[in-house]
Design an enzyme around this catalytic site. Structure first.
Site, PDB file in Angstrom:
ATOM      1  N   LYS A   1     -14.822  17.350 -22.157  1.00  0.00           N
ATOM      2  CA  LYS A   1     -15.392  18.083 -21.026  1.00  0.00           C
ATOM      3  C   LYS A   1     -16.616  17.310 -20.532  1.00  0.00           C
ATOM      4  CE  LYS A   1     -15.752  23.063 -20.420  1.00  0.00           C
ATOM      5  NZ  LYS A   1     -16.227  24.280 -21.089  1.00  0.00           N
TER       6      LYS A   1
HETATM    7  C1  E4P Z   1     -15.689  27.209 -19.252  1.00  0.00           C
HETATM    8  O1  E4P Z   1     -15.138  26.235 -19.695  1.00  0.00           O
HETATM    9  C2  E4P Z   1     -17.012  27.680 -19.656  1.00  0.00           C
HETATM   10  O2  E4P Z   1     -17.111  27.468 -21.043  1.00  0.00           O
HETATM   11  C3  E4P Z   1     -17.209  29.156 -19.438  1.00  0.00           C
HETATM   12  O3  E4P Z   1     -16.096  29.758 -18.809  1.00  0.00           O
HETATM   13  C4  E4P Z   1     -18.505  29.528 -18.831  1.00  0.00           C
HETATM   14  O4  E4P Z   1     -18.580  30.927 -18.720  1.00  0.00           O
HETATM   15  P1  E4P Z   1     -19.960  31.711 -18.495  1.00  0.00           P
HETATM   16  O5  E4P Z   1     -20.373  31.514 -17.067  1.00  0.00           O
HETATM   17  O6  E4P Z   1     -19.614  33.138 -18.770  1.00  0.00           O
HETATM   18  O7  E4P Z   1     -20.936  31.135 -19.452  1.00  0.00           O
END
Ligand code: E4P
Length: 219
Positions: free
Chosen positions: A84
């Site tokens: 990522k």
């Molecule tokens: C996605 O890959 C992220 O880890 C996640 O969905 C972020 O979510 P949040 O905005 O609830 O922290």
């Protein structure tokens, strides 16, 4: 539509993976911090629990060179790691380099259609638009998914999958499914809320009461 779990909580992943409905897992530095675990150890355990699905592990460096070094460490954890990277200049550069090396790449923190366009050009396996965080600001996260879907549909050479992220509610899940998102990544509590319905519970209670009056047993 693929369903990923947005979690680094081993207990929660173990509990939900037995449904056979989980196609992958996404993590991020905040989720790793919340787990209180070492990133390499917990990521390895997640990869073992979901051996056939991509497990996103996020780099934390801001510059290209260090991102690439971190990606090299993370992708050695398991064959099913997706690296990522953030949607920055250096992140896009790392995405292009890593996708050229046959590494799965998830480009994260996407908030505009133009950012998603660049991620697809960089060969991202997944683009992660963050719905909930846009909604938090009074903006429309689902509109972003719709725009990205339209753009990607117009250019068949883009193979990037739309991974709807920052999902806060069952309504978000339905909205992104209607818009044709390829993947949705869910906190465990949202997945659990998806199957719950008071009429299902009430119906089951009535069926069980009627069944008891028959004195029968199927087994
Ligand atoms: C996605 O890959 C992220 O880890 C996640 O969905 C972020 O979510 P949040 O905005 O609830 O922290």
């Amino acid at each position: 539509m693929k369903i990923f779990l947005d979690s680094a909580d081993i207990k929660e992943i173990e509990e939900l993976v037995i449904t056979g409905l989980i196609d992958g897992v996404t993590t991020n530095p905040s989720l790793i911090a919340k787990s209180g675990r070492d990133i390499k150890e917990v990521t390895k355990e997640i990869c073992n629990l979901v051996p056939h699905g991509p497990v996103s592990a996020e780099v934390t460096a801001m510059d290209y060179e260090t991102m690439m070094k971190e990606a090299d460490v993370l992708r050695k954890i398991s064959d099913n790691i997706a690296i990522k990277v953030p949607l920055t200049f250096d992140g896009l550069r790392a995405c292009k380099a890593l996708s050229g090396e046959d590494t799965l790449v998830n480009v994260t923190l996407c908030f505009t259609a133009n950012q998603a366009l660049l991620a697809a050009k960089a060969g991202a396996t997944f683009i992660s638009p963050f719905l909930g965080r846009l909604d938090d600001l009074g903006m429309d996260g689902t509109e972003l998914i719709s725009e990205i879907a339209d753009i990607y549909m117009s250019y068949p050479e883009f193979e990037t999958e739309i991974l709807a992220a920052s999902i806060r509610s069952v309504k978000h899940v339905k909205d992104v499914a209607l818009l044709g998102a390829d993947v949705v990544t869910l906190p465990g509590k949202v997945l659990k809320a998806m199957y719950k319905h008071p009429l299902t519970d009430a119906g089951l209670e009535a069926f069980n009461a009627d069944w008891a009056t028959t004195g029968q047993s199927i087994l």
